[in-house]
Design a protein around this motif. Structure first.
Motif, mmCIF file in Angstrom:
data_model
loop_
_atom_site.group_PDB
_atom_site.id
_atom_site.type_symbol
_atom_site.label_atom_id
_atom_site.label_comp_id
_atom_site.label_asym_id
_atom_site.label_seq_id
_atom_site.Cartn_x
_atom_site.Cartn_y
_atom_site.Cartn_z
ATOM 1 N N TYR A 1 43.345 44.153 36.432
ATOM 2 C CA TYR A 1 43.836 42.883 36.973
ATOM 3 C C TYR A 1 43.356 42.665 38.407
ATOM 4 C CZ TYR A 1 46.844 42.629 32.886
ATOM 5 O OH TYR A 1 47.312 42.561 31.601
ATOM 6 N N ARG A 2 43.253 43.722 39.171
ATOM 7 C CA ARG A 2 42.769 43.626 40.553
ATOM 8 C C ARG A 2 41.333 43.099 40.581
ATOM 9 N NH1 ARG A 2 42.742 48.714 41.730
ATOM 10 N NH2 ARG A 2 44.907 48.765 42.399
ATOM 11 N N HIS A 3 40.479 43.682 39.738
ATOM 12 C CA HIS A 3 39.072 43.282 39.743
ATOM 13 C C HIS A 3 38.869 41.897 39.120
ATOM 14 C CE1 HIS A 3 36.921 46.894 41.229
ATOM 15 N NE2 HIS A 3 38.076 47.465 40.936
ATOM 16 N N MET A 4 39.731 41.501 38.202
ATOM 17 C CA MET A 4 39.638 40.157 37.633
ATOM 18 C C MET A 4 40.169 39.102 38.593
ATOM 19 S SD MET A 4 38.075 39.901 34.787
ATOM 20 C CE MET A 4 38.549 38.191 34.659
ATOM 21 N N SER A 5 41.029 39.484 39.506
ATOM 22 C CA SER A 5 41.622 38.523 40.435
ATOM 23 C C SER A 5 40.728 38.246 41.634
ATOM 24 C CB SER A 5 42.985 39.046 40.933
ATOM 25 O OG SER A 5 43.889 39.187 39.865
ATOM 26 N N ALA A 6 39.787 39.136 41.911
ATOM 27 C CA ALA A 6 38.939 38.996 43.102
ATOM 28 C C ALA A 6 37.591 38.389 42.732
ATOM 29 C CB ALA A 6 38.734 40.360 43.750
ATOM 30 N N PRO A 7 37.219 37.243 43.336
ATOM 31 C CA PRO A 7 35.907 36.638 43.039
ATOM 32 C C PRO A 7 34.742 37.577 43.296
ATOM 33 C CG PRO A 7 37.308 35.119 44.278
ATOM 34 C CD PRO A 7 38.020 36.432 44.276
ATOM 35 N N GLU A 8 34.903 38.501 44.243
ATOM 36 C CA GLU A 8 33.815 39.412 44.602
ATOM 37 C C GLU A 8 33.472 40.384 43.464
ATOM 38 O OE1 GLU A 8 36.621 39.036 46.286
ATOM 39 O OE2 GLU A 8 36.012 37.975 48.119
ATOM 40 N N THR A 9 34.431 40.697 42.611
ATOM 41 C CA THR A 9 34.204 41.676 41.543
ATOM 42 C C THR A 9 34.286 41.072 40.146
ATOM 43 O OG1 THR A 9 36.563 42.263 41.620
ATOM 44 C CG2 THR A 9 35.040 43.611 42.927
ATOM 45 N N ARG A 10 34.855 39.892 40.048
ATOM 46 C CA ARG A 10 35.118 39.284 38.734
ATOM 47 C C ARG A 10 33.842 39.048 37.929
ATOM 48 N NH1 ARG A 10 37.561 33.968 39.858
ATOM 49 N NH2 ARG A 10 39.317 35.276 40.514
ATOM 50 N N ASP A 11 32.832 38.473 38.537
ATOM 51 C CA ASP A 11 31.612 38.123 37.800
ATOM 52 C C ASP A 11 30.933 39.354 37.203
ATOM 53 O OD1 ASP A 11 32.068 35.508 38.410
ATOM 54 O OD2 ASP A 11 30.523 35.358 39.966
ATOM 55 N N GLU A 12 30.882 40.444 37.976
ATOM 56 C CA GLU A 12 30.272 41.672 37.473
ATOM 57 C C GLU A 12 31.081 42.254 36.314
ATOM 58 O OE1 GLU A 12 27.783 45.081 37.051
ATOM 59 O OE2 GLU A 12 27.537 42.996 37.663
ATOM 60 N N LEU A 13 32.408 42.207 36.431
ATOM 61 C CA LEU A 13 33.257 42.730 35.365
ATOM 62 C C LEU A 13 33.098 41.906 34.085
ATOM 63 C CD1 LEU A 13 35.386 44.538 34.178
ATOM 64 C CD2 LEU A 13 37.142 43.250 35.420
ATOM 65 N N ILE A 14 33.071 40.594 34.218
ATOM 66 C CA ILE A 14 32.879 39.745 33.040
ATOM 67 C C ILE A 14 31.510 39.997 32.423
ATOM 68 C CG2 ILE A 14 32.616 37.360 32.257
ATOM 69 C CD1 ILE A 14 34.796 36.568 34.229
ATOM 70 N N ARG A 15 30.492 40.212 33.257
ATOM 71 C CA ARG A 15 29.153 40.500 32.726
ATOM 72 C C ARG A 15 29.166 41.777 31.905
ATOM 73 N NH1 ARG A 15 24.992 43.596 33.331
ATOM 74 N NH2 ARG A 15 25.980 44.824 34.992
ATOM 75 N N LEU A 16 29.832 42.808 32.410
ATOM 76 C CA LEU A 16 29.927 44.069 31.677
ATOM 77 C C LEU A 16 30.668 43.894 30.352
ATOM 78 C CD1 LEU A 16 30.825 46.475 34.645
ATOM 79 C CD2 LEU A 16 28.678 46.455 33.359
ATOM 80 N N CYS A 17 31.733 43.127 30.389
ATOM 81 C CA CYS A 17 32.519 42.911 29.168
ATOM 82 C C CYS A 17 31.718 42.124 28.130
ATOM 83 C CB CYS A 17 33.823 42.186 29.490
ATOM 84 S SG CYS A 17 34.983 43.174 30.490
ATOM 85 N N ARG A 18 30.960 41.146 28.571
ATOM 86 C CA ARG A 18 30.177 40.330 27.637
ATOM 87 C C ARG A 18 29.006 41.108 27.036
ATOM 88 N NH1 ARG A 18 30.009 34.230 30.398
ATOM 89 N NH2 ARG A 18 32.199 33.737 29.929
ATOM 90 N N ALA A 19 28.596 42.180 27.700
ATOM 91 C CA ALA A 19 27.494 43.003 27.192
ATOM 92 C C ALA A 19 27.978 44.155 26.315
ATOM 93 C CB ALA A 19 26.684 43.560 28.367
ATOM 94 N N THR A 20 29.263 44.170 25.992
ATOM 95 C CA THR A 20 29.858 45.280 25.255
ATOM 96 C C THR A 20 29.631 45.142 23.749
ATOM 97 O OG1 THR A 20 31.571 45.514 26.942
ATOM 98 C CG2 THR A 20 32.007 46.524 24.805
ATOM 99 N N LEU A 21 29.200 46.226 23.126
ATOM 100 C CA LEU A 21 28.995 46.262 21.676
ATOM 101 C C LEU A 21 30.228 46.813 20.971
ATOM 102 C CD1 LEU A 21 25.413 47.819 21.379
ATOM 103 C CD2 LEU A 21 26.038 45.420 20.973
ATOM 104 N N SER A 22 30.384 46.421 19.712
ATOM 105 C CA SER A 22 31.366 47.070 18.845
ATOM 106 C C SER A 22 30.698 48.322 18.282
ATOM 107 C CB SER A 22 31.792 46.128 17.712
ATOM 108 O OG SER A 22 32.700 46.777 16.845
ATOM 109 N N HIS A 23 30.838 49.419 19.021
ATOM 110 C CA HIS A 23 30.099 50.638 18.676
ATOM 111 C C HIS A 23 30.882 51.848 19.194
ATOM 112 C CE1 HIS A 23 26.977 53.747 18.891
ATOM 113 N NE2 HIS A 23 26.304 53.030 18.006
ATOM 114 N N PRO A 24 30.968 52.937 18.401
ATOM 115 C CA PRO A 24 31.713 54.124 18.854
ATOM 116 C C PRO A 24 31.205 54.690 20.171
ATOM 117 C CG PRO A 24 31.200 54.292 16.512
ATOM 118 C CD PRO A 24 30.457 53.094 17.030
ATOM 119 N N GLY A 25 29.886 54.556 20.430
ATOM 120 C CA GLY A 25 29.332 55.069 21.678
ATOM 121 C C GLY A 25 29.908 54.390 22.902
#
Length: 265
Positions: free
Chosen positions: A65-89
């Motif tokens: 929640y801290r990183h999602m609330s801060a504009p400085e970190t939010r974009d990078e976190l969303i980018r990482l989440c959007r690049a996530t695969l449905s994969h055990p690895g």
């Protein structure tokens, strides 16, 4: 609110996501709401209060929640989440990161990934993660679609997090600070009886007794509690002192399960 496809920011164990809208409507008159166990934050988009205190002991959840609330970190976190695969690895990588990257954006991604990639409803527990649920037929949605939708919604959820003041203390330290006023409310969705042992921060029978003792002091403040129906809870919140509403929601297996909503109003 209508833009959200997901009912919670984090897929959490014991989530109130299915009934959050109806529960929140019982606090519509409150200008300030305290949430001692915010978990997956399902209630936030439905609350009308202009001041909200969101509390949880789970350090990794608060880091998300801290990183999602801060504009400085939010974009990078969303980018990482959007690049996530449905994969055990991805789950194995997330578990490794969660253990050694405390407080970082990578840890925020790892916690989100463990909530969403593995089987639904394990977030916040000792057994978070597991294997992805892989659909073997063409009927219904897929885990990959579920993850993509959850990632796409994060920008909208961030607006809800920005409304909040955040704390991470035990309810015994939090609730004595809440003012007993008619314009204040408390939304309490604690671990249910028995299920409390599954959470990272266990919730014992003694905790249920002490939570009830803390909540009994409020007279003007609206207290709203969500619990699984259990004899202990009926004993702690007797119908002679509290209004007990019979309700139900679906569990992780999509089966109907009885619950009770308790209020002092």
């Amino acid at each position: 609110m209508n833009q959200l496809k997901t009912k919670s920011a984090l897929s959490y164990f014991g989530s109130d996501s299915e009934v959050a809208c109806e529960l929140a409507s019982m606090l519509d008159h409150c200008k300030h709401v305290t949430i001692p166990f915010v978990g997956g934050a399902s209630i936030l988009p439905h609350l009308k209060a202009r001041a909200i205190v969101a509390n949880d002991l789970h350090r990794a959840a608060l880091n998300f929640y801290r990183h999602m609330s801060a504009p400085e970190t939010r974009d990078e976190l969303i980018r990482l989440c959007r690049a996530t695969l449905s994969h055990p690895g991805e789950i194995e990588d997330a578990k490794a990161i969660l253990g050694r990257n405390a407080g970082t954006t990578f840890e925020a991604w790892a916690f989100w990934a463990l909530c969403w990639i593995g089987r639904k409803g394990k977030g916040g527990t000792k057994h978070q993660g597991g294997l992805p649920s892989v659909r073997r037929t063409a009927s219904g949605g897929t885990n990959a679609t579920r993850i993509r939708v959850a990632a796409r919604d994060l920008g909208i959820w961030a607006k809800e997090f920005e409304r909040c003041e955040w704390e991470s203390v035990d309810f015994r330290a939090l609730l004595p600070k809440v003012a007993d006023r008619p314009d204040c409310g408390i939304y309490c969705d604690p671990p249910w009886v028995g299920a409390g042992r599954n959470y990272l921060h266990e919730f014992s029978e003694h905790d249920h007794y002490e939570l009830a003792a803390e909540l009994h002091r409020f007279e003007a403040t609206t207290v709203l509690i969500r619990y699984g129906d259990a004899p202990l809870i009926r004993e702690l919140y007797s119908a002679s002192e509290w209004t007990v509403i019979e309700a139900s929601s679906r569990d992780q297996c999509n089966a109907r399960k009885g619950e009770i909503w308790i209020t002092n109003q």
